[in-house]
Design a protein around this motif. Structure first.
Motif, PDB file in Angstrom:
ATOM      1  N   PHE A 191      62.243   8.053  34.989  1.00  0.00           N
ATOM      2  CA  PHE A 191      60.951   7.476  35.340  1.00  0.00           C
ATOM      3  C   PHE A 191      59.940   8.501  35.834  1.00  0.00           C
ATOM      4  CE2 PHE A 191      63.118   3.200  36.421  1.00  0.00           C
ATOM      5  CZ  PHE A 191      63.043   2.824  35.096  1.00  0.00           C
ATOM      6  N   GLY A 192      60.350   9.731  36.086  1.00  0.00           N
ATOM      7  CA  GLY A 192      59.463  10.739  36.647  1.00  0.00           C
ATOM      8  C   GLY A 192      58.319  11.122  35.733  1.00  0.00           C
ATOM      9  N   GLY A 193      57.310  11.758  36.320  1.00  0.00           N
ATOM     10  CA  GLY A 193      56.151  12.165  35.540  1.00  0.00           C
ATOM     11  C   GLY A 193      56.464  13.153  34.449  1.00  0.00           C
ATOM     12  N   ASN A 194      57.541  13.930  34.605  1.00  0.00           N
ATOM     13  CA  ASN A 194      57.971  14.880  33.574  1.00  0.00           C
ATOM     14  C   ASN A 194      59.225  14.404  32.859  1.00  0.00           C
ATOM     15  OD1 ASN A 194      55.883  16.751  34.204  1.00  0.00           O
ATOM     16  ND2 ASN A 194      57.092  17.511  35.948  1.00  0.00           N
ATOM     17  N   GLY A 195      59.576  13.134  33.031  1.00  0.00           N
ATOM     18  CA  GLY A 195      60.782  12.595  32.435  1.00  0.00           C
ATOM     19  C   GLY A 195      60.627  12.251  30.967  1.00  0.00           C
ATOM     20  N   PRO A 196      61.721  11.846  30.332  1.00  0.00           N
ATOM     21  CA  PRO A 196      61.683  11.526  28.895  1.00  0.00           C
ATOM     22  C   PRO A 196      60.688  10.429  28.538  1.00  0.00           C
ATOM     23  CG  PRO A 196      63.946  11.730  29.669  1.00  0.00           C
ATOM     24  CD  PRO A 196      63.079  11.766  30.882  1.00  0.00           C
ATOM     25  N   LEU A 197      60.553   9.413  29.383  1.00  0.00           N
ATOM     26  CA  LEU A 197      59.609   8.344  29.069  1.00  0.00           C
ATOM     27  C   LEU A 197      58.175   8.850  29.052  1.00  0.00           C
ATOM     28  CD1 LEU A 197      60.933   5.229  31.059  1.00  0.00           C
ATOM     29  CD2 LEU A 197      61.031   5.648  28.596  1.00  0.00           C
ATOM     30  N   SER A 198      57.829   9.673  30.027  1.00  0.00           N
ATOM     31  CA  SER A 198      56.472  10.225  30.084  1.00  0.00           C
ATOM     32  C   SER A 198      56.208  11.146  28.900  1.00  0.00           C
ATOM     33  CB  SER A 198      56.277  10.975  31.396  1.00  0.00           C
ATOM     34  OG  SER A 198      54.994  11.558  31.463  1.00  0.00           O
ATOM     35  N   VAL A 199      57.178  11.992  28.571  1.00  0.00           N
ATOM     36  CA  VAL A 199      57.020  12.915  27.435  1.00  0.00           C
ATOM     37  C   VAL A 199      56.884  12.144  26.130  1.00  0.00           C
ATOM     38  CG1 VAL A 199      58.161  14.728  26.106  1.00  0.00           C
ATOM     39  CG2 VAL A 199      58.244  14.780  28.608  1.00  0.00           C
ATOM     40  N   ALA A 200      57.725  11.090  25.948  1.00  0.00           N
ATOM     41  CA  ALA A 200      57.654  10.301  24.719  1.00  0.00           C
ATOM     42  C   ALA A 200      56.321   9.565  24.608  1.00  0.00           C
ATOM     43  CB  ALA A 200      58.817   9.300  24.690  1.00  0.00           C
ATOM     44  N   GLN A 248      53.436  10.480  25.815  1.00  0.00           N
ATOM     45  CA  GLN A 248      52.382  11.446  25.462  1.00  0.00           C
ATOM     46  C   GLN A 248      52.523  11.910  24.023  1.00  0.00           C
ATOM     47  OE1 GLN A 248      51.501  14.445  28.739  1.00  0.00           O
ATOM     48  NE2 GLN A 248      53.324  13.481  29.620  1.00  0.00           N
ATOM     49  N   TRP A 249      53.755  12.082  23.557  1.00  0.00           N
ATOM     50  CA  TRP A 249      53.977  12.525  22.175  1.00  0.00           C
ATOM     51  C   TRP A 249      53.520  11.459  21.181  1.00  0.00           C
ATOM     52  CZ3 TRP A 249      57.485  11.107  18.160  1.00  0.00           C
ATOM     53  CH2 TRP A 249      57.563  12.026  17.115  1.00  0.00           C
ATOM     54  N   LEU A 250      53.683  10.182  21.549  1.00  0.00           N
ATOM     55  CA  LEU A 250      53.258   9.074  20.686  1.00  0.00           C
ATOM     56  C   LEU A 250      51.799   8.702  20.914  1.00  0.00           C
ATOM     57  CD1 LEU A 250      56.410   6.773  20.996  1.00  0.00           C
ATOM     58  CD2 LEU A 250      55.747   8.157  19.021  1.00  0.00           C
ATOM     59  N   HIS A 251      51.095   9.494  21.757  1.00  0.00           N
ATOM     60  CA  HIS A 251      49.673   9.261  22.057  1.00  0.00           C
ATOM     61  C   HIS A 251      49.444   7.888  22.694  1.00  0.00           C
ATOM     62  CE1 HIS A 251      48.714  12.905  19.854  1.00  0.00           C
ATOM     63  NE2 HIS A 251      49.416  12.452  18.820  1.00  0.00           N
ATOM     64  N   LEU A 252      50.443   7.420  23.463  1.00  0.00           N
ATOM     65  CA  LEU A 252      50.287   6.183  24.217  1.00  0.00           C
ATOM     66  C   LEU A 252      49.701   6.440  25.591  1.00  0.00           C
ATOM     67  CD1 LEU A 252      53.690   4.454  23.326  1.00  0.00           C
ATOM     68  CD2 LEU A 252      51.448   4.072  22.274  1.00  0.00           C
ATOM     69  N   SER A 253      49.633   7.700  25.989  1.00  0.00           N
ATOM     70  CA  SER A 253      49.095   8.063  27.290  1.00  0.00           C
ATOM     71  C   SER A 253      48.413   9.415  27.185  1.00  0.00           C
ATOM     72  CB  SER A 253      50.211   8.104  28.337  1.00  0.00           C
ATOM     73  OG  SER A 253      49.740   8.598  29.556  1.00  0.00           O
ATOM     74  N   ASP A 254      47.320   9.567  27.911  1.00  0.00           N
ATOM     75  CA  ASP A 254      46.592  10.831  27.902  1.00  0.00           C
ATOM     76  C   ASP A 254      47.191  11.862  28.853  1.00  0.00           C
ATOM     77  OD1 ASP A 254      44.816   9.789  26.056  1.00  0.00           O
ATOM     78  OD2 ASP A 254      43.471   9.001  27.616  1.00  0.00           O
ATOM     79  N   GLY A 255      48.053  11.419  29.739  1.00  0.00           N
ATOM     80  CA  GLY A 255      48.659  12.330  30.697  1.00  0.00           C
ATOM     81  C   GLY A 255      50.007  11.815  31.148  1.00  0.00           C
TER      82      GLY A 255
END
Length: 288
Positions: free
Chosen positions: A118-127, A129-136
């Protein structure tokens, strides 16, 4: 007859003493501690619990969290149990190990794994951003969503096992007979399957609710200081604030609320189960 009764008493005496030593005595100690004040026994701690909006918010948050976790776990676990019951024995063994996996891992290790995920640098956050679902970077830490997900993860196996055991007592010919009479899948489940698995759903819901309401490690790590629940508030009062009577009063109130909700929930579900059983046994077209 008298000798048999005496023998039963002596046979149950070790278990009774073990129960008293490990459960009754600590509970009684906590109960007595909750009445301690500087001027002697009193209700100051309970007055603070019921008059302070801070504690009211914590209790309402704990209740809402427990109900949401229970509802989601029941839906997911019942569905998984239905699928599991229709698998071949070899596949059932494999998927049972997968389902019981969360229970085989330490609660601290499991919760820290969710914290990484769940962290800001975790797999969910990275995925995202990679899928362009989040700007950060995004984080589910210290959020109700993350807390519910982590608690549901460990609660679902209890529902699956409880409902799956209930499903083992259903004769498959009953469902086939319902289908041959023209009933659709939903009607078969509602009239034939659901009444038989209600005891399993009841026991699972009580277990899941109690686990969610009294959970400490997961809310402490995932919820943090932002999303306090009663268990973490009790910990803070005992070890951080050193206000043992107030911590004991919180523990007693939590126990009484759980027992009251259990009794009410049990009565409602038992009444629903009796109505469902009556409906199941009543011939079609007979007036209610």
């Amino acid at each position: 007859m008298h000798s048999q009764r005496t023998m039963l008493i002596w046979m149950t005496l070790p278990a009774l003493l073990f129960y008293l030593a490990l459960l009754a005595v600590p509970l009684l100690s906590i109960f007595l501690l909750s009445f301690e004040t500087e001027a002697g026994p009193g209700l100051d701690s309970y007055r603070q619990v019921f008059s302070d909006p801070y504690f009211l918010t914590i209790f309402l948050r704990t209740l809402g969290l427990s109900l949401l976790v229970t509802a989601i776990a029941l839906v997911l676990g019942t569905g998984e149990a239905l699928v599991l019951s229709r698998m071949s024995p070899s596949w059932q063994g494999i998927f049972l190990v997968v389902i019981l996996g969360p229970l085989l891992i330490s609660v601290i290790v499991r919760t820290l794994g969710w914290a990484i995920l769940f962290g800001g640098n975790g797999p969910l956050s990275v995925a995202a951003q990679w899928l362009h679902l989040s700007d950060g970077p995004i984080s589910l830490m210290y959020s109700m969503t993350g807390l519910i997900a982590a608690l549901v993860h460990v609660s679902v196996p209890f529902v699956v096992i409880s409902v799956w055991v209930s499903l083992q007592g259903i004769n498959p010919d009953v469902e086939r007979a319902g289908a041959s009479l023209g009933a659709n899948g939903f009607t078969i489940f509602r009239r034939l399957v659901l009444p038989r698995i209600l005891p399993g759903i009841l026991s699972a819901s009580l277990v899941v609710f109690s686990l969610a309401a009294t959970a400490f490690a997961t809310p402490a790590i995932i919820g943090g200081r932002r999303l306090k629940v009663v268990a973490t508030a009790i910990y803070d009062e005992f070890l951080s604030m050193l206000n043992w009577p107030l911590g004991a009063a919180l523990a007693v109130v939590l126990l009484l609320v759980n027992v009251g909700l259990f009794s009410l929930f049990n009565r409602v579900l038992n009444r629903s189960r009796r109505r469902a059983t009556t409906s199941l046994s009543r011939p079609e077209g007979q007036p209610t």
